[in-house]
Design a protein around this motif. Structure first.
Motif, PDB file in Angstrom:
ATOM      1  N   LEU A 169       0.847  -1.184   0.000  1.00  0.00           N
ATOM      2  CA  LEU A 169       0.000   0.000   0.000  1.00  0.00           C
ATOM      3  C   LEU A 169       0.892   1.247   0.000  1.00  0.00           C
ATOM      4  O   LEU A 169       1.942   1.276   0.652  1.00  0.00           O
ATOM      5  N   ALA A 191      -9.236  -1.086   4.275  1.00  0.00           N
ATOM      6  CA  ALA A 191      -8.846  -1.924   3.148  1.00  0.00           C
ATOM      7  C   ALA A 191      -9.831  -3.081   3.048  1.00  0.00           C
ATOM      8  O   ALA A 191     -10.178  -3.699   4.053  1.00  0.00           O
ATOM      9  N   LEU A 250      -9.395   0.137  -1.465  1.00  0.00           N
ATOM     10  CA  LEU A 250      -9.250   1.041  -0.314  1.00  0.00           C
ATOM     11  C   LEU A 250     -10.456   1.960  -0.240  1.00  0.00           C
ATOM     12  O   LEU A 250     -11.044   2.312  -1.276  1.00  0.00           O
TER      13      LEU A 250
END
Ligand code: CA
Length: 450
Positions: free
Chosen positions: A289, A335, A326
């Motif tokens: 991420l 998430a 997300l």
């Protein structure tokens, strides 16, 4: 040097004359009548051999003749010296002329170099301005994102690299709740009651706009960007890095971005979201991420989402590597994904917006590849049943405050029949979606949970 030669010649002539005279002189000795000895020294004359009465004029004429010759010789030597100086002068003038010509050529070439540099600068500026225009993006083709295989788990390798576009297994769930009375003016956090008709804001004008992400930040940090700023990423392409910023919805509708930011890492799919001055997204072909800070235009955080499937392991039903989605809502950053441990069921994790660390996780009882998309509202997960059916439903809700999920049936319209992204903006209280080139919003209504 030439004068030295002259005097040397003159000396030679003089010595030659003396030598000739010595060759013709003689000494004679005899007795006179008185018995005394007489010595007679004779020098031969060029004209006559008798001793008395001889003239010296022929000798003088000879010397004068020689002097005349010498003068002529000296004159030629001096003339020769003068001629040499003139030759040098000519050569010097010629060299000077050539030097001036070369200087002129150098100045002319310098001017040409400056002109070429100016034209190069103009072309560079023009190229940069063309790059800023959305119609000039350098995406390859719609299919380019399909070319890669799932990165780690062969069990999820579909082999032909084609889109994993599977129609959702829509399960019709009867509406379990009617809108409670008194909820029509409800503005607080609550449960989803209805989703309005899609409102069109922009239609993409090229194949690169088939699907993507578009958002507004519900909690902008300013001062560079506000809640009016619109953000857009076209996710068709092999190396998606361009983030377009529009001043407001009007400029977005007209297709005039005010800025294009280049992301430090490529974007995977359509799961990105915007929250508190940062863009959050999944790095291509990884479970990493990324938090990209909009103000400093730099990577602020990066962290792997533990055990998350990616790149085709647990996508939504339409495929497109939508493994990690997300979302932001009133309660923070989330998430939505799955793991091998969860066997494809949707896992929800609340993330620390600064560090991206998982704060808490929930495992639901709905499979991720059976639904078209998902979004978070007030700490609740909602899933959309189909991405192609014109009239489908929000078919499931999971409440993280209770850890309980259940089926619902809130009507939802896919007007353009290929809905690739759905995300919630709690400041606008709208769903943002990208439906087959069309960038749309849905008004939603919340109500007290019944
Ligand atoms: Ca979503």
């Amino acid at each position: 040097m030439r004068l030295q030669v002259f005097f040397l010649c003159l000396s030679c002539l003089t010595l030659s004359s003396l030598s000739q005279a010595q060759d013709q002189a003689s000494l004679h000795r005899s007795n006179d009548h008185a018995g005394r000895c007489h010595y007679t020294f004779s020098v031969a004359s060029p004209e006559e051999s008798s001793c008395p009465g001889g003239s010296t004029k022929p000798e003088i004429d000879g010397v004068l003749s020689r002097l005349t010759l010498l003068e002529a010789l000296v004159s030629r030597l001096i003339a020769g010296v003068d001629g040499g100086q003139e030759g040098l002068q000519d050569a010097y003038s010629q060299v000077t002329g050539e030097k001036n010509q070369l200087q002129q050529d150098k100045e002319r070439l310098n001017r040409q170099v400056q002109e070429l540099q100016r034209r190069l600068d103009e072309l560079s500026q023009e190229a940069e301005s063309l790059r800023q225009k959305p119609c000039q993006q350098t995406h390859t083709s719609e299919g380019s994102q399909r070319d890669s295989r799932p990165a780690s788990d062969p069990a999820y390798d579909f082999g032909d690299g084609a889109y994993q576009e599977m129609k959702a297994e829509v399960t019709e769930v009867p509406a379990s709740h009617l809108i409670p009375e008194g909820n029509h003016n409800f503005t607080g956090c609550g449960e989803l009651q209805s989703v309005g008709d899609p409102e069109l804001h922009r239609k993409a004008d090229s194949i690169t706009g088939k699907y993507g992400v578009w958002l507004q930040d519900p909690e902008p940090l300013g001062p560079l960007y506000s809640n009016k700023t619109v953000w857009r990423i076209d996710t068709v392409g092999k190396d998606v890095r361009q983030l377009f910023a529009y001043e407001d919805m009007v400029q977005f509708s007209r297709g005039f971005p005010m800025k294009v930011l280049v992301l430090p890492e490529p974007v995977e799919s359509t799961g990105a979201t915007m929250y508190r001055g940062s863009l959050y997204y999944q790095r291509k072909r990884s479970r990493t991420l990324i938090r990209y800070d909009l103000a400093s235009e730099s990577l602020a955080s990066r962290l792997d989402l533990p055990h998350a499937g990616f790149h085709g392991q647990h996508p939504y039903s339409w495929g497109g590597y939508t493994d990690i989605d997300l979302a932001a809502d009133e309660q923070g950053l989330w998430a939505i994904y799955s793991t091998s441990k969860a066997k494809g069921a949707i896992v929800i994790s609340q993330l620390d917006p600064e560090s991206l660390e998982v704060k808490k996780s929930w495992e639901t009882n709905i499979r991720k590849n059976t639904v078209a998309n998902a979004f978070m509202v007030c700490g609740r997960l909602y899933t959309v049943a189909s991405y192609t059916a014109a009239n489908t439903t929000v078919n499931y809700v999971f409440d993280t405050s209770t850890g309980v999920g259940r089926s619902v049936a809130v009507p939802f319209k896919n007007k353009y029949r290929y809905n690739s992204m759905v995300d919630y903006n709690h400041a606008q209280r709208k769903l943002y979606a990208w439906d087959n080139f069309h960038m749309i919003t849905y008004d939603i209504r919340l109500g007290r949970a019944s």
